[in-house]
Design a protein around this motif. Structure first.
Motif, short mmCIF file in Angstrom:
data_model
loop_
_atom_site.label_atom_id
_atom_site.label_comp_id
_atom_site.label_asym_id
_atom_site.label_seq_id
_atom_site.Cartn_x
_atom_site.Cartn_y
_atom_site.Cartn_z
N PHE A 38 30.36 58.65 48.60
CA PHE A 38 30.50 58.53 46.92
C PHE A 38 31.72 58.10 46.49
CE2 PHE A 38 31.25 60.57 42.99
CZ PHE A 38 30.30 60.26 42.13
N ARG A 39 32.88 58.76 47.05
CA ARG A 39 34.05 58.43 46.75
C ARG A 39 34.35 57.09 47.32
NH1 ARG A 39 36.02 63.33 49.25
NH2 ARG A 39 36.82 61.99 50.98
N ARG A 40 33.99 56.45 48.20
CA ARG A 40 34.18 55.13 48.56
C ARG A 40 33.33 54.13 47.42
NH1 ARG A 40 33.32 54.84 54.98
NH2 ARG A 40 35.44 55.75 55.67
N SER A 41 32.17 54.50 47.19
CA SER A 41 31.60 53.63 46.29
C SER A 41 32.17 53.59 44.73
CB SER A 41 30.32 54.12 46.08
OG SER A 41 29.92 55.38 45.46
N LEU A 42 32.84 54.75 44.70
CA LEU A 42 33.48 54.83 43.34
C LEU A 42 34.63 53.88 43.31
CD1 LEU A 42 32.83 56.56 40.82
CD2 LEU A 42 34.71 58.16 41.65
N ILE A 43 35.45 54.04 44.48
CA ILE A 43 36.32 53.10 44.56
C ILE A 43 36.18 51.65 44.22
CG2 ILE A 43 38.38 52.30 45.95
CD1 ILE A 43 38.59 55.21 46.98
N VAL A 44 35.09 51.29 44.94
CA VAL A 44 34.52 49.88 45.04
C VAL A 44 34.37 49.49 43.52
CG1 VAL A 44 32.91 48.54 45.58
CG2 VAL A 44 33.82 49.70 47.32
N VAL A 45 33.68 50.38 42.85
CA VAL A 45 33.14 50.14 41.55
C VAL A 45 34.38 49.86 40.51
CG1 VAL A 45 32.12 50.93 39.38
CG2 VAL A 45 30.62 51.31 41.66
N VAL A 46 35.51 50.95 40.80
CA VAL A 46 36.60 50.69 39.91
C VAL A 46 37.53 49.50 40.19
CG1 VAL A 46 38.95 51.75 39.65
CG2 VAL A 46 36.89 53.06 39.64
N VAL A 47 37.78 49.12 41.42
CA VAL A 47 38.27 47.97 41.86
C VAL A 47 37.65 46.57 41.41
CG1 VAL A 47 38.72 46.39 43.86
CG2 VAL A 47 39.58 48.82 43.96
N ALA A 48 36.32 46.63 41.44
CA ALA A 48 35.55 45.55 40.94
C ALA A 48 35.65 45.17 39.35
CB ALA A 48 34.04 45.58 41.02
N ALA A 49 35.63 46.49 38.82
CA ALA A 49 35.70 46.37 37.28
C ALA A 49 37.22 46.03 36.76
CB ALA A 49 35.52 48.07 36.78
N VAL A 50 38.16 46.39 37.69
CA VAL A 50 39.54 45.90 37.40
C VAL A 50 39.86 44.51 37.68
CG1 VAL A 50 42.10 46.10 38.02
CG2 VAL A 50 40.68 48.21 37.61
N ALA A 51 39.23 43.87 38.74
CA ALA A 51 39.16 42.54 39.11
C ALA A 51 38.46 41.62 38.01
CB ALA A 51 38.74 42.36 40.45
N GLY A 52 37.39 42.14 37.55
CA GLY A 52 36.52 41.48 36.84
C GLY A 52 37.40 41.44 35.31
N ALA A 53 37.90 42.56 34.84
CA ALA A 53 38.59 42.44 33.67
C ALA A 53 39.82 41.30 33.75
CB ALA A 53 39.24 43.81 33.39
N LEU A 54 40.55 41.50 34.90
CA LEU A 54 41.79 40.71 34.96
C LEU A 54 41.29 39.10 34.65
CD1 LEU A 54 43.97 42.00 37.72
CD2 LEU A 54 44.56 41.64 35.47
N VAL A 55 40.27 38.79 35.78
CA VAL A 55 39.51 37.42 35.66
C VAL A 55 39.32 37.19 34.40
CG1 VAL A 55 37.66 36.03 36.49
CG2 VAL A 55 38.90 37.45 38.05
N ARG A 56 38.69 37.91 33.56
CA ARG A 56 37.92 37.66 32.34
C ARG A 56 39.34 37.44 31.27
NH1 ARG A 56 33.33 36.69 29.44
NH2 ARG A 56 33.47 37.56 27.40
N VAL A 57 40.29 38.13 31.32
CA VAL A 57 41.49 38.20 30.56
C VAL A 57 42.48 36.82 30.87
CG1 VAL A 57 43.49 39.36 29.62
CG2 VAL A 57 41.45 40.69 29.79
N GLN A 58 42.66 36.96 31.95
CA GLN A 58 43.64 35.99 32.59
C GLN A 58 43.40 34.64 33.12
OE1 GLN A 58 46.83 36.46 32.42
NE2 GLN A 58 46.90 38.39 31.57
N GLY A 59 41.99 34.58 33.47
CA GLY A 59 41.29 33.45 34.20
C GLY A 59 41.20 32.26 33.10
N LYS A 60 40.95 31.12 33.93
CA LYS A 60 41.05 29.69 33.23
C LYS A 60 39.52 29.43 32.92
CE LYS A 60 45.33 27.99 34.93
NZ LYS A 60 45.98 26.87 35.83
#
Lengths: 73, 332
Positions: free
Chosen positions: A32-54
């Motif tokens: 459960f902890r691992r899946s939670l970490i994966v979800v959080v990392v994916a959300a942060v990466a997605g937000a970064l791509v969304r905001v900073q990406g070309k």
């Protein structure tokens, strides 16, 4: 189905079985902890791509307008 | 009084000669071609302003020449540029061959030392596409990417050059560095101004180095072109491919403030007519006949490096070559 180990269960089923149940619960919480970490990392990466990406998209529907005027724009 | 030597009177060169004849400030045009009949036909068309000369790149330039307009097939222009450098005469050339443009750029030090301006790639693309890219850049704070596409060939020699470009390994700018592309990418569907419309284009290397020199900040520069029809259909084609439509489309990406936006310009017309007009106006720039469109500095450069884009486009507009802007909405 996973069950939370309890003193009552341990006293009823014996120490060996209660250890097995505890082990299963520990594995489940680790997954459960691992899946939670994966979800959080994916959300942060997605937000970064969304905001900073070309991610701009060139216009594809439209038409050509002849340049005119003093500045040809 | 300015004298221009026009070398090569093929599909593009003949149109360039007519444009030079219609340019104020150019009083004398020397016409040289390996086929005397073609040179004579252009001389008759231009009238008293023109005279034919027997000349080849192995000889020194005729006396009194102020600038050279070279419309020789791609690759044949290098000896002529060397002859012009030795004579100290500025030259504009329409060659679009990747290798010959690279060779011309390697002559930059010699051109700087002799104080001679060499304008390379003065045709449809490279040429007008460089001017459109420079014009688009004036709308942006910074330029990130330039993507040029071209459809059409000026004549049989231009068609052969385009065929060769499609068989060579192209160059493109990736991450701000000019690289050879080891694996050619797939075709890309490009929308040109009508009546050319949508065409499948393939990556080529013509003019990438010139754009890279003019826009060193651009991280990515590509040039694509429509591949000419296979020779097997030659019987069913028209005799003069120069009568076919040609077009260029220039997509420039950059930033205005924090927003990343594209500016898309294009032009359409008879390929030889556009190329001839661009070569004619570029040569007029070299002799100072049209000071408002820009000024060439010593060295080898493309048109983007020496023109005032809107004045150059205005001059082309007066000669019937129009440019357009693509206005639309993105559909993701």
């Amino acid at each position: 189905m996973l069950r939370r180990p309890s003193g009552r269960l341990a006293s009823r089923n014996g120490p060996m079985e209660s250890c097995v149940v505890m082990l299963k619960a520990m594995r489940a919480s680790r997954a459960f902890r691992r899946s939670l970490i994966v979800v959080v990392v994916a959300a942060v990466a997605g937000a970064l791509v969304r905001v900073q990406g070309k991610g701009s998209v060139a216009p594809t529907i439209g038409g050509w307008r002849q340049l005119s005027g003093p500045h040809f724009r | 009084m300015s004298t221009v030597l026009l070398v090569g009177v093929g599909a593009l060169g003949a149109r360039a000669g007519r444009q030079l004849g219609a340019t104020r400030g150019i009083d004398r045009i020397l016409v040289a071609d390996r086929r005397a009949d073609r040179a004579e036909a252009l001389r008759k068309f231009l009238g008293a302003k023109a005279e034919t000369v027997e000349w080849s790149a192995r000889r020194p330039l005729p006396p009194g020449v102020d600038a050279v307009a070279c419309a020789l097939p791609a690759g044949d222009d290098v000896p002529l540029v060397i002859a012009a450098l030795e004579s100290g005469v500025p030259i504009a050339t329409s060659g679009d061959n990747q290798e010959s443009i690279a060779t011309l750029l390697r002559l930059n030090d010699e051109a700087l030392a002799s104080g001679v301006a060499v304008l390379a790639g003065c045709g449809l693309a490279p040429g007008l596409s460089d001017v459109l890219a420079a014009h688009a850049a004036t709308l942006l704070d910074t330029v990130d990417e330039i993507h040029v596409s071209r459809a059409g060939v000026a004549g049989p020699d231009s068609e052969a050059s385009m065929r060769r470009l499609h068989s060579e390994r192209p160059h493109e700018v990736i991450g701000g560095a000019l690289n050879e592309v080891r694996r050619r990418s797939t075709h890309e569907l490009i929308w040109f101004p009508e009546p050319v419309g949508d065409k499948e284009c393939e990556l080529i290397g013509a003019g990438v180095a010139l754009l890279h020199k003019s826009f060193p900040s651009a991280a990515r520069i590509t040039v694509r072109a429509v591949e000419p029809e296979p020779r097997s259909t030659g019987w069913f084609r028209r005799n003069d491919p120069g009568d076919n439509w040609g077009a260029t489309r220039v997509e420039v990406w950059g930033r205005i403030g924090n927003a990343r936006v594209p500016v898309i310009y294009g032009s359409v017309g008879r390929t030889a007519t556009i190329g001839g007009a661009v070569l004619g106006v570029a040569t007029a720039l070299l002799v100072g006949a049209l000071p408002e469109i820009g000024g060439a500095q010593p060295g080898v450069t493309g048109l983007a490096g020496c023109v005032v884009p809107e004045a150059f486009l205005a001059e082309l507009d007066r000669r019937g070559i129009t440019a357009s802007k693509f206005e639309g909405v993105p559909v993701a």
